[in-house]
Write an enzyme that holds these catalytic residues in place. Sequence first.
Site, PDB file in Angstrom:
ATOM      1  N   LYS A 122      10.601 -19.780  58.096  1.00 52.51           N
ATOM      2  CA  LYS A 122       9.303 -20.440  58.254  1.00 52.51           C
ATOM      3  C   LYS A 122       8.596 -19.779  59.423  1.00 52.51           C
ATOM      4  CE  LYS A 122       7.256 -24.202  56.494  1.00 52.51           C
ATOM      5  NZ  LYS A 122       7.320 -24.681  55.106  1.00 52.51           N
ATOM      6  N   GLY A 157      -1.190 -39.555  51.874  1.00 53.10           N
ATOM      7  CA  GLY A 157      -1.687 -38.180  51.942  1.00 53.10           C
ATOM      8  C   GLY A 157      -2.020 -37.670  50.558  1.00 53.10           C
ATOM      9  N   GLY A 175      -3.823 -34.740  49.821  1.00 52.46           N
ATOM     10  CA  GLY A 175      -4.366 -33.384  49.963  1.00 52.46           C
ATOM     11  C   GLY A 175      -3.984 -32.578  48.744  1.00 52.46           C
ATOM     12  N   VAL A 181      -1.061 -31.424  47.418  1.00 48.89           N
ATOM     13  CA  VAL A 181       0.010 -31.938  46.550  1.00 48.89           C
ATOM     14  C   VAL A 181      -0.293 -33.377  46.118  1.00 48.89           C
ATOM     15  CG1 VAL A 181       2.465 -32.471  46.366  1.00 48.89           C
ATOM     16  CG2 VAL A 181       1.730 -30.519  47.744  1.00 48.89           C
TER      17      VAL A 181
HETATM   18  P1  NAD Z   1      -2.563 -30.930  52.781  1.00 48.22           P
HETATM   19  O1  NAD Z   1      -2.847 -30.595  54.190  1.00 48.22           O
HETATM   20  O2  NAD Z   1      -3.383 -30.353  51.696  1.00 48.22           O
HETATM   21  O3  NAD Z   1      -2.575 -32.509  52.557  1.00 48.22           O
HETATM   22  C1  NAD Z   1      -2.107 -33.420  53.495  1.00 48.22           C
HETATM   23  C2  NAD Z   1      -3.027 -34.620  53.446  1.00 48.22           C
HETATM   24  O4  NAD Z   1      -2.481 -35.631  54.293  1.00 48.22           O
HETATM   25  C3  NAD Z   1      -4.438 -34.337  53.952  1.00 48.22           C
HETATM   26  O5  NAD Z   1      -5.383 -34.749  52.988  1.00 48.22           O
HETATM   27  C4  NAD Z   1      -4.526 -35.146  55.233  1.00 48.22           C
HETATM   28  O6  NAD Z   1      -5.839 -35.652  55.459  1.00 48.22           O
HETATM   29  C5  NAD Z   1      -3.557 -36.254  54.970  1.00 48.22           C
HETATM   30  N1  NAD Z   1      -3.032 -36.896  56.156  1.00 48.22           N
HETATM   31  C6  NAD Z   1      -2.687 -36.352  57.337  1.00 48.22           C
HETATM   32  N2  NAD Z   1      -2.225 -37.295  58.166  1.00 48.22           N
HETATM   33  C7  NAD Z   1      -2.240 -38.445  57.490  1.00 48.22           C
HETATM   34  C8  NAD Z   1      -1.850 -39.781  57.783  1.00 48.22           C
HETATM   35  N3  NAD Z   1      -1.356 -40.109  58.980  1.00 48.22           N
HETATM   36  N4  NAD Z   1      -2.000 -40.728  56.840  1.00 48.22           N
HETATM   37  C9  NAD Z   1      -2.497 -40.419  55.632  1.00 48.22           C
HETATM   38  N5  NAD Z   1      -2.878 -39.173  55.286  1.00 48.22           N
HETATM   39  C10 NAD Z   1      -2.753 -38.212  56.196  1.00 48.22           C
HETATM   40  O7  NAD Z   1      -1.012 -30.553  52.565  1.00 48.22           O
HETATM   41  P2  NAD Z   1      -0.242 -30.376  51.188  1.00 48.22           P
HETATM   42  O8  NAD Z   1      -0.220 -28.955  50.827  1.00 48.22           O
HETATM   43  O9  NAD Z   1      -0.723 -31.386  50.205  1.00 48.22           O
HETATM   44  O10 NAD Z   1       1.240 -30.746  51.637  1.00 48.22           O
HETATM   45  C11 NAD Z   1       1.582 -32.077  51.944  1.00 48.22           C
HETATM   46  C12 NAD Z   1       2.969 -32.106  52.547  1.00 48.22           C
HETATM   47  O11 NAD Z   1       3.914 -31.556  51.623  1.00 48.22           O
HETATM   48  C13 NAD Z   1       3.121 -31.285  53.816  1.00 48.22           C
HETATM   49  O12 NAD Z   1       4.037 -31.914  54.673  1.00 48.22           O
HETATM   50  C14 NAD Z   1       3.694 -29.958  53.322  1.00 48.22           C
HETATM   51  O13 NAD Z   1       4.445 -29.288  54.321  1.00 48.22           O
HETATM   52  C15 NAD Z   1       4.588 -30.446  52.204  1.00 48.22           C
HETATM   53  N6  NAD Z   1       4.816 -29.459  51.168  1.00 48.22           N
HETATM   54  C16 NAD Z   1       3.772 -28.893  50.527  1.00 48.22           C
HETATM   55  C17 NAD Z   1       4.007 -27.968  49.522  1.00 48.22           C
HETATM   56  C18 NAD Z   1       2.869 -27.343  48.766  1.00 48.22           C
HETATM   57  O14 NAD Z   1       3.121 -26.746  47.708  1.00 48.22           O
HETATM   58  N7  NAD Z   1       1.634 -27.464  49.224  1.00 48.22           N
HETATM   59  C19 NAD Z   1       5.323 -27.612  49.178  1.00 48.22           C
HETATM   60  C20 NAD Z   1       6.388 -28.219  49.855  1.00 48.22           C
HETATM   61  C21 NAD Z   1       6.128 -29.141  50.849  1.00 48.22           C
END
Ligand code: NAD
Length: 358
Positions: free
Chosen positions: A82, A184, A186, A188
């Site tokens: 990472k 959250g 976002g 995913v």
């Molecule tokens: P992202 O940044 O697109 O979405 C995260 C969302 O969470 C955002 O909309 C943000 O506003 C919201 N958020 C932040 N703090 C918050 C809180 N306290 N309460 C409610 N909402 C809150 O990220 P993502 O790509 O959707 O990934 C989400 C999580 O999954 C992360 O932890 C990431 O590391 C993990 N992850 C993502 C992937 C991927 O394919 N994108 C793969 C494995 C793991």
Amino acid sequence: MTKSVLEACAARGHEQVVFFNYPDVGLKAIVAIHDTTLGPALGGCRMSLYQNDEHALDDVMRLSEGMTYKSALAGLPLGGGKSIIIADPNIVEGREALLQKFGECLNALSGRYITAEDMGTSVRDIMAIRAKSKYVVGTDPAKGGTGDPSPWTAQGLFVAMRAAVEHTSSGERSLKGKRIAVQGIGHVGMYLVELLAKEGAIVTVADTHEVLLKRAASEFNAAVVAPDAIYDVPCDIFSPCAIGQTVNASTLKRLKCSIIAGAANNQLSDRSVYETIKSKKILYCPDFVVNSGGVISVCAELAEGGPNIAWVKERVDAIYHTTVKVLDESKRQDRFTEEVAIDLAKERIVVAKMGRKQ
Ligand code: NAD
């Protein structure tokens, strides 16, 4: 983390941790390579500000260790790594130069670490790194890449939820009518909400972005609560899809769910919550078991001849079987799911090491 870097490496089993500092372009980065037994260490590049450097180091070390287990359990020819760039994820000015410099830094590692998109970075950022380095995946689909891994992460999480529901309700794997609280929405989270809505689940969402909440409510009929109120929503599944460590001693006092299954990495604050989760009879689906859809999709980009989407789909759907295996083993051994999952991942690594010695 009060340990020295080498003590921390010894405690977690890291092979290599590298620091990069180029103040002329504002680049301050850490690459953590946890284990390369199964292949090059692959994991996303996170751009974020941290309380201090110690927190940043702890984050990248925890995340890279999780990547080792994630790829091992997904059956991928990859190790765990990472990287983090310590910077404001919203910076615009100088962003490209900073990312290109990071690409040059990756070249210095000669492919031992391959990066991808993560929190705070986008496919566009990945292409800026790609301009200087070939050790990047999740590149622009218009240029033969796999692009945003999030839809695959959501799909893998969705099939894992089915496995968890089946495990707790003697055979019924449908999510129809199940109450699911998604923290959250976002990249995913929103794809997940879409899949859940199609299945007929009853979805409640929380996020800090008003626009996303409006979309989830209008397009997918989701109920909306304030960010902190999500812990109090009575539900079958609590799904942390925002940030790490939201399952901790304080939130566990409030959670009213029978299953925890989400995409966020490092959902548990630390191992001290294992007992609380067990005593509350909550079935915890380890994050690195259920959120491997993304790494599976970007791994496909490394295949000769380019990504094979049928292969990705098959592997992502197999997350269902891996989840079943972890949950069944945990029940059989009467041990916490995360401990069992780590052991299963380590078994694959040990077998690979033994095979090399023969
Ligand atoms: P992202 O940044 O697109 O979405 C995260 C969302 O969470 C955002 O909309 C943000 O506003 C919201 N958020 C932040 N703090 C918050 C809180 N306290 N309460 C409610 N909402 C809150 O990220 P993502 O790509 O959707 O990934 C989400 C999580 O999954 C992360 O932890 C990431 O590391 C993990 N992850 C993502 C992937 C991927 O394919 N994108 C793969 C494995 C793991």
